[in-house]
Design a protein around this motif. Structure first.
Motif, PDB file in Angstrom:
ATOM      1  N   GLY A   1       0.908  -1.254  -0.213  1.00  0.00           N
ATOM      2  CA  GLY A   1      -0.016   0.136   0.015  1.00  0.00           C
ATOM      3  C   GLY A   1       0.924   1.194   0.022  1.00  0.00           C
ATOM      4  N   ALA A   2       0.367   2.559   0.482  1.00  0.00           N
ATOM      5  CA  ALA A   2       0.947   3.630   0.460  1.00  0.00           C
ATOM      6  C   ALA A   2       2.072   3.615   1.394  1.00  0.00           C
ATOM      7  N   VAL A   3       2.037   3.103   2.412  1.00  0.00           N
ATOM      8  CA  VAL A   3       2.979   3.144   3.587  1.00  0.00           C
ATOM      9  C   VAL A   3       4.101   2.428   2.872  1.00  0.00           C
ATOM     10  N   GLN A   4       3.961   1.225   2.474  1.00  0.00           N
ATOM     11  CA  GLN A   4       5.256   0.407   1.721  1.00  0.00           C
ATOM     12  C   GLN A   4       5.712   1.202   0.661  1.00  0.00           C
ATOM     13  N   ALA A   5       5.149   1.757  -0.262  1.00  0.00           N
ATOM     14  CA  ALA A   5       5.717   2.705  -1.278  1.00  0.00           C
ATOM     15  C   ALA A   5       6.378   4.178  -0.921  1.00  0.00           C
ATOM     16  N   GLY A   6       6.452   4.191   0.458  1.00  0.00           N
ATOM     17  CA  GLY A   6       7.301   5.539   0.901  1.00  0.00           C
ATOM     18  C   GLY A   6       6.484   6.698   1.123  1.00  0.00           C
ATOM     19  N   ALA A   7       5.128   6.483   1.365  1.00  0.00           N
ATOM     20  CA  ALA A   7       4.181   7.836   1.567  1.00  0.00           C
ATOM     21  C   ALA A   7       4.808   8.739   2.549  1.00  0.00           C
ATOM     22  N   LEU A   8       5.256   8.249   3.635  1.00  0.00           N
ATOM     23  CA  LEU A   8       5.962   9.422   4.850  1.00  0.00           C
ATOM     24  C   LEU A   8       7.127   9.876   4.249  1.00  0.00           C
ATOM     25  N   ASP A   9       7.718   9.191   3.539  1.00  0.00           N
ATOM     26  CA  ASP A   9       9.195   9.806   2.978  1.00  0.00           C
ATOM     27  C   ASP A   9       8.810  11.125   2.037  1.00  0.00           C
ATOM     28  N   VAL A  10       7.745  10.834   1.235  1.00  0.00           N
ATOM     29  CA  VAL A  10       7.289  11.800   0.322  1.00  0.00           C
ATOM     30  C   VAL A  10       6.910  13.152   0.991  1.00  0.00           C
ATOM     31  N   LEU A  11       5.902  12.858   2.117  1.00  0.00           N
ATOM     32  CA  LEU A  11       5.452  13.796   2.811  1.00  0.00           C
ATOM     33  C   LEU A  11       6.311  14.762   3.523  1.00  0.00           C
ATOM     34  N   ALA A  12       7.415  14.075   4.058  1.00  0.00           N
ATOM     35  CA  ALA A  12       8.521  14.825   4.745  1.00  0.00           C
ATOM     36  C   ALA A  12       9.896  15.064   3.830  1.00  0.00           C
ATOM     37  N   SER A  13       9.409  15.129   2.522  1.00  0.00           N
ATOM     38  CA  SER A  13      10.616  15.531   1.709  1.00  0.00           C
ATOM     39  C   SER A  13      10.920  16.879   2.005  1.00  0.00           C
ATOM     40  N   PRO A  14      12.117  17.210   1.913  1.00  0.00           N
ATOM     41  CA  PRO A  14      12.564  18.540   1.913  1.00  0.00           C
ATOM     42  C   PRO A  14      12.146  19.491   0.626  1.00  0.00           C
ATOM     43  N   GLU A  15      11.883  18.726  -0.541  1.00  0.00           N
ATOM     44  CA  GLU A  15      11.548  19.481  -1.772  1.00  0.00           C
ATOM     45  C   GLU A  15      10.214  20.142  -1.586  1.00  0.00           C
ATOM     46  N   LEU A  16       9.327  19.606  -0.631  1.00  0.00           N
ATOM     47  CA  LEU A  16       7.937  20.186  -0.543  1.00  0.00           C
ATOM     48  C   LEU A  16       7.718  20.912   0.851  1.00  0.00           C
ATOM     49  N   PRO A  17       7.047  21.765   0.820  1.00  0.00           N
ATOM     50  CA  PRO A  17       6.851  22.908   2.090  1.00  0.00           C
ATOM     51  C   PRO A  17       5.921  22.128   3.126  1.00  0.00           C
ATOM     52  N   LEU A  18       5.961  21.134   3.165  1.00  0.00           N
ATOM     53  CA  LEU A  18       5.073  20.201   3.865  1.00  0.00           C
ATOM     54  C   LEU A  18       5.563  19.763   5.231  1.00  0.00           C
ATOM     55  N   ARG A  19       6.812  19.467   5.222  1.00  0.00           N
ATOM     56  CA  ARG A  19       7.375  19.085   6.497  1.00  0.00           C
ATOM     57  C   ARG A  19       7.340  19.646   7.733  1.00  0.00           C
ATOM     58  N   PRO A  20       7.433  21.040   7.737  1.00  0.00           N
ATOM     59  CA  PRO A  20       6.925  21.597   9.110  1.00  0.00           C
ATOM     60  C   PRO A  20       5.561  21.629   9.407  1.00  0.00           C
ATOM     61  N   LEU A  21       4.808  21.378   8.510  1.00  0.00           N
ATOM     62  CA  LEU A  21       3.245  21.349   8.871  1.00  0.00           C
ATOM     63  C   LEU A  21       2.889  20.061   9.295  1.00  0.00           C
ATOM     64  N   LEU A  22       3.637  18.931   9.052  1.00  0.00           N
ATOM     65  CA  LEU A  22       3.187  17.750   9.274  1.00  0.00           C
ATOM     66  C   LEU A  22       2.549  17.448  10.988  1.00  0.00           C
ATOM     67  N   PRO A  23       3.200  17.916  11.792  1.00  0.00           N
ATOM     68  CA  PRO A  23       2.606  17.586  13.108  1.00  0.00           C
ATOM     69  C   PRO A  23       1.447  18.382  13.312  1.00  0.00           C
ATOM     70  N   ALA A  24       0.973  19.550  12.719  1.00  0.00           N
ATOM     71  CA  ALA A  24      -0.257  20.172  13.018  1.00  0.00           C
ATOM     72  C   ALA A  24      -1.060  19.438  12.230  1.00  0.00           C
ATOM     73  N   ILE A  25      -0.894  19.099  11.009  1.00  0.00           N
ATOM     74  CA  ILE A  25      -2.102  18.151  10.268  1.00  0.00           C
ATOM     75  C   ILE A  25      -2.199  16.763  10.910  1.00  0.00           C
ATOM     76  N   ALA A  26      -1.211  16.294  11.491  1.00  0.00           N
ATOM     77  CA  ALA A  26      -1.446  15.143  12.416  1.00  0.00           C
ATOM     78  C   ALA A  26      -2.303  15.473  13.729  1.00  0.00           C
ATOM     79  N   ALA A  27      -2.039  16.569  14.282  1.00  0.00           N
ATOM     80  CA  ALA A  27      -2.723  17.031  15.554  1.00  0.00           C
ATOM     81  C   ALA A  27      -4.399  17.157  14.961  1.00  0.00           C
ATOM     82  N   LEU A  28      -4.402  18.097  13.958  1.00  0.00           N
ATOM     83  CA  LEU A  28      -5.865  18.148  13.216  1.00  0.00           C
ATOM     84  C   LEU A  28      -6.573  16.777  13.175  1.00  0.00           C
ATOM     85  N   LEU A  29      -5.936  15.830  12.554  1.00  0.00           N
ATOM     86  CA  LEU A  29      -6.295  14.240  12.388  1.00  0.00           C
ATOM     87  C   LEU A  29      -6.555  13.759  13.721  1.00  0.00           C
ATOM     88  N   THR A  30      -5.962  13.783  14.423  1.00  0.00           N
ATOM     89  CA  THR A  30      -6.154  13.551  16.125  1.00  0.00           C
ATOM     90  C   THR A  30      -7.378  14.023  16.632  1.00  0.00           C
TER      91      THR A  30
END
Length: 223
Positions: free
Chosen positions: A78-107
């Motif tokens: 599935g997506a996890v085995q395919a490296g979804a977290l690596d892509v989300l945390a990629s330094p080439e996308l401005p998502l990395r600093p936002l991931l804790p906030a997104i996870a907190a919203l999902l929580t």
């Protein structure tokens, strides 16, 4: 549970990420800054929450017996085995600093869902991870409803998750195919030629749809 996430900052960052993707930012190895580049570290709670979300979008089998983020709803990768977290945390996308906030919203959403449905969540797991796959699916379905104020967040998040599985966005495509990338292998993506390029000897419709213009250049561009 800490301070509530800044939705405006999250939406601004996601808009920038979407613009990067729309502008062709996903090229061979682009999201990882080149093949083999390591993504930035993500804290365990954020990682588990986002992996559970990714597994809900494109489910796969558990990586090991104690895997909780991956529900194991299906066989195969599935997506996890395919490296979804690596892509989300990629330094080439401005998502990395936002991931804790997104996870907190999902929580927050998972906690509210559990309370509404009288679900007792495991105390040692992030709330979204603690939901069964069936309830994760129902909750994610609600997140994409037209009435959800944060729908844009989940849409971009799902887009990046799908890119990880469908395109091996965190690696060079030819190398990913040779290495047996789970998503590309599952989709039957063909291997490149010896020079790393893809060429197709047969027309997809079984015939040429139009004659080649006599002024077409050697690269296939119109004159």
């Amino acid at each position: 549970m800490g301070a509530p996430p800044d939705r405006r900052a999250v939406l601004k960052g996601l808009a920038a990420a979407a613009a990067t993707l729309a502008a062709g930012g996903v090229t061979a190895g682009a999201l990882a800054g080149g093949a083999g580049a390591a993504p930035a570290a993500v804290d365990p709670i954020t990682a588990q929450t986002l992996e559970a979300f990714a597994d809900t979008i494109i489910p796969g089998e558990r990586r090991h017996a104690g895997d909780r983020a991956v529900a194991g709803a299906v066989s195969g990768p599935g997506a996890v085995q395919a490296g979804a977290l690596d892509v989300l945390a990629s330094p080439e996308l401005p998502l990395r600093p936002l991931l804790p906030a997104i996870a907190a919203l999902l929580t927050t959403r998972a906690t509210a869902y559990a309370a509404t449905h009288l679900i007792l969540l495991p105390p040692l797991q992030p709330p979204f991870v603690g939901l069964s796959f069936a309830h994760r699916t129902k909750l994610v379905g609600k997140l994409y409803g037209p009435e959800d104020v944060d729908r844009a967040i989940w849409q971009v998040l799902a887009l990046v998750v799908c890119l990880a599985f469908d395109t091996a966005a965190n690696d060079d495509t030819a190398e990913a195919v040779r290495a047996g990338h789970p998503g590309l292998t599952w989709l039957g993506f063909p291997a490149a030629g010896a020079d790393g390029a893809w060429r197709f000897g047969a027309y997809s419709y079984g015939r040429a749809l139009a004659p080649l213009h006599p002024s077409t250049t050697a690269s296939g561009s119109p004159a």
